[in-house]
Design an enzyme around this catalytic site. Structure first.
Site, PDB file in Angstrom:
ATOM      1  N   ASP A 391      67.061 -24.733  -7.144  1.00  9.36           N
ATOM      2  CA  ASP A 391      68.293 -24.915  -6.373  1.00  9.36           C
ATOM      3  C   ASP A 391      68.341 -23.863  -5.260  1.00  9.36           C
ATOM      4  OD1 ASP A 391      70.753 -25.704  -5.491  1.00  9.36           O
ATOM      5  OD2 ASP A 391      71.884 -24.847  -7.156  1.00  9.36           O
ATOM      6  N   PHE A 392      67.273 -23.805  -4.474  1.00  8.58           N
ATOM      7  CA  PHE A 392      67.205 -22.829  -3.378  1.00  8.58           C
ATOM      8  C   PHE A 392      68.133 -23.286  -2.254  1.00  8.58           C
ATOM      9  CE2 PHE A 392      62.778 -20.716  -4.038  1.00  8.58           C
ATOM     10  CZ  PHE A 392      63.158 -20.374  -5.328  1.00  8.58           C
ATOM     11  N   GLU A 393      68.986 -22.389  -1.834  1.00 16.16           N
ATOM     12  CA  GLU A 393      69.911 -22.681  -0.748  1.00 16.16           C
ATOM     13  C   GLU A 393      69.830 -21.547   0.274  1.00 16.16           C
ATOM     14  OE1 GLU A 393      73.802 -23.665  -2.291  1.00 16.16           O
ATOM     15  OE2 GLU A 393      72.959 -24.878  -3.918  1.00 16.16           O
ATOM     16  N   GLY A 394      70.809 -21.488   1.183  1.00 22.39           N
ATOM     17  CA  GLY A 394      70.823 -20.417   2.171  1.00 22.39           C
ATOM     18  C   GLY A 394      69.543 -20.364   2.971  1.00 22.39           C
TER      19      GLY A 394
END
Length: 607
Positions: A391-394
């Site tokens: 769930d990699f974001e940013g």
């Protein structure tokens, strides 16, 4: 071609007479430099010799006698699923030369183009040709270009198109020799439905054909391919040949591989339609803390939110339960682990989710990659988990300028993430469940902006998940893109769709299942995923995120994608009864909202 000076024949006589006088006088004569004459270089452009010289993706091409523009034959090519029915051939050309490519076409959304020109690749198209229509484009080759690919193709989900009398006019190149037979054919990752292959490239080859049991099943330009659609627990034989404009080499020696038993890709143990939810295990918010033992039976995949990094670049991931000061009803670690085992005994999957809104992870070095693998492994082993959710974001995934090919990424944070996940998959084997929850910004927005460096004001994160998804597609159990917190996104209909309604989820999911061209490139098409690999990500309540969708609109979404009813304004490119299901943020927010989301899912799919 217009000429100046004396007529051509008289000029030749005078030149010969002058040369004779010079020879008689004992003077040296230099022959005039030969200039390659313009000619038609396309092989079998009228398709009178069947498909000789042409390669059509997915077996999409055939030769028909009617309609034909000239002669007695024409090409008929039929798009299907994520295949746009491209038919192509490699042609030998001269460097720094100008060529004109033309074809007569008929049908909806027919494209004609050339790639590998060494300068600017070109294409032209017609949106609707009810009768024979001529397409023409020109290009100039680069200083070192000796071969280009010419092609025609249709569009996803449209009817068959027709092409005939295709020509490439320009100076001919030097004769081309058949490429050598490829060597080193070997098998790679094998799942219950696919086998990965790779081999050593052949000098002079512009493409390769992959054979399964003596039947050609794929045509690719690189030195690897994945054959899909196979049966579980079955032995298959594969060969590969090399191609260029001169023809096709002999086939390589055969290699064999046996597919895994059903569920070898990690997804087979899931129900046909699964509900995925995130459990706030390491923190509390307005939704309240939910103990693992109290998670309702509706949830088939439980993602523990979150494993978080000790720093952005370390790769070191840690997980711990919510502190009692923040979550007074939190269970003990022993109770938590026992509840996980009970869920697994009931057929549920429990994963560690890495990242989230505040958990930025950048694997910019191999050291960070290795630390990521070891620390995630420690969490999985300690809690007895079934796998990993990314769930990699940013700014965790951001493309370097110039990284324009999702099939061959060069950005370190992307290359290292792919390597890390493959290492984890190899460690835990077929039981390892891999899911991803990117935002639409990182996936569907690649339709417009991926690799459009030097970015021109666009965010380098747009589409940055595409190389990760593509590289791991054979290991991927589920992709559940977050269809929320994203604003409006353009679909394959070239229209913008807004969050919160069925049209948005239909358009975004159709892109994942159909595939789509990347950043306007007709030759860089991101392939669609299998429907059993796709779930739709939604917020469970109005408090959980922007883009809340009512149960009525969720039902319309499922009806359209699985039954092709209630489709509204967006026309899908297929019907996918095997769509895996739904994902939501979050289990906690759903309980807070009296289980509205999970109850609607259970009612739709029969519990």
């Amino acid at each position: 071609m217009e000429r100046t000076g004396p007529p051509a024949r008289m000029s030749g006589l005078l030149a010969a007479f002058s040369a004779a006088l010079l020879v008689a006088a004992g003077l040296a004569v230099s022959a005039p430099a030969a200039v390659a004459a313009d000619t038609d270089l396309a092989r079998n452009g009228g398709f009178e010799a069947g498909l000789d010289g042409w390669s059509c993706t997915g077996g999409s091409g055939a030769v028909v006698s009617s309609p034909a523009h000239g002669g007695t034959s024409a090409l008929k090519a039929t798009p299907a699923g994520s295949d746009n029915a491209e038919c192509s051939q490699a042609v030998t050309v001269k460097p720094s030369s100008t060529y004109t490519l033309s074809a007569w076409v008929q049908g909806s959304y027919v494209y004609l183009g050339a790639s590998g020109t060494g300068t600017t690749d070109v294409s032209t198209w017609t949106p609707s040709a009810t009768g024979w229509t001529k397409l023409t484009t020109t290009f100039t080759t680069g200083a070192t270009t000796t071969s280009v690919k010419i092609y025609t193709h249709g569009w996803y989900g449209t009817p068959a198109y027709y092409a005939d009398d295709l020509t490439l006019i320009g100076p001919g190149g030097d004769p081309v020799q058949l490429p050598a037979t490829p060597a080193g054919l070997r098998t790679g990752t094998t799942t219950s439905s696919s086998v990965a292959l790779s081999w050593t490239g052949s000098t002079g080859a512009t493409g390769y054909n992959v054979y399964q049991g003596g039947t050609k099943v794929l045509s690719v330009t690189g030195t690897s391919a994945t054959v899909t659609g196979l049966a579980a627990s079955t032995s298959y034989s594969f060969q590969v040949s090399a191609t260029n404009s001169a023809g096709e080499s002999a086939r390589s020696g055969a290699v064999t591989a046996t597919t895994a038993a059903g569920g070898g890709d990690g997804g087979g143990a899931l129900p046909a339609h699964a509900l995925v939810g995130y459990l706030h295990s390491s923190f509390a918010n307005g939704s309240g803390y939910t103990r693992m033992a109290d998670v309702p039976d509706s949830w088939d995949v439980i993602d523990l939110a979150f494993g978080e990094p000790t720093s952005v670049t370390s790769g070191d991931i840690r997980f711990s339960l919510c502190p009692v000061t923040e979550c007074p009803n939190v269970e003990s670690a022993a109770e938590f682990k026992a509840a996980i085992k009970a869920k697994q005994a009931a057929g549920k999957k429990v994963l560690i989710s890495i990242g989230g809104q505040n958990g930025q992870v950048q694997l910019a070095t191999t050291a960070a990659r290795d630390t990521f693998v070891s620390s995630v492994s420690k969490i999985i082993d300690e809690y007895g988990l079934d796998g990993l959710d990314i769930d990699f974001e940013g700014h965790s995934l951001s493309l370097n300028t110039g990284d324009t090919d999702f099939r061959n990424p060069t950005t370190p944070v992307i290359v290292n993430l792919i390597s890390a996940v493959k290492t984890l998959k190899a460690k835990y084997g077929d039981r390892f469940v891999l899911t991803m929850a990117p935002e639409t910004f990182f996936v569907q927005l690649g339709y417009q902006y991926y690799g459009s460096g030097p970015w021109g004001g666009q965010d380098p994160r747009a589409g940055a998940y595409l190389p990760v998804i593509h590289a791991l597609r054979d290991d991927l159990t589920l992709l559940h893109v977050q269809d929320y917190n994203s604003g409006s996104i353009m679909g394959l209909d070239n229209q913008y769709h807004s969050m919160g309604g069925a049209d948005f989820h239909i358009a975004m999911t159709d892109m994942l299942l159909t595939g789509f061209p990347v950043a306007g490139e007709t030759t860089k098409v991101f392939p669609g995923l299998r429907p059993d690999q796709v779930s739709i990500g939604l917020p469970a309540s109005t408090q959980a995120g922007n883009g809340y969708t009512s149960p009525t609109e969720v039902t319309k979404t499922l009806n359209c994608l699985t039954k092709k009813t209630d489709c509204g304004t967006y026309a899908t490119h297929g019907t996918w009864s095997g769509l895996r299901g739904l994902m939501t943020w979050s289990i906690n927010w759903d309980r807070f909202n009296n289980g509205e989301f999970s109850k609607n899912f259970d009612a739709y799919f029969g519990g």
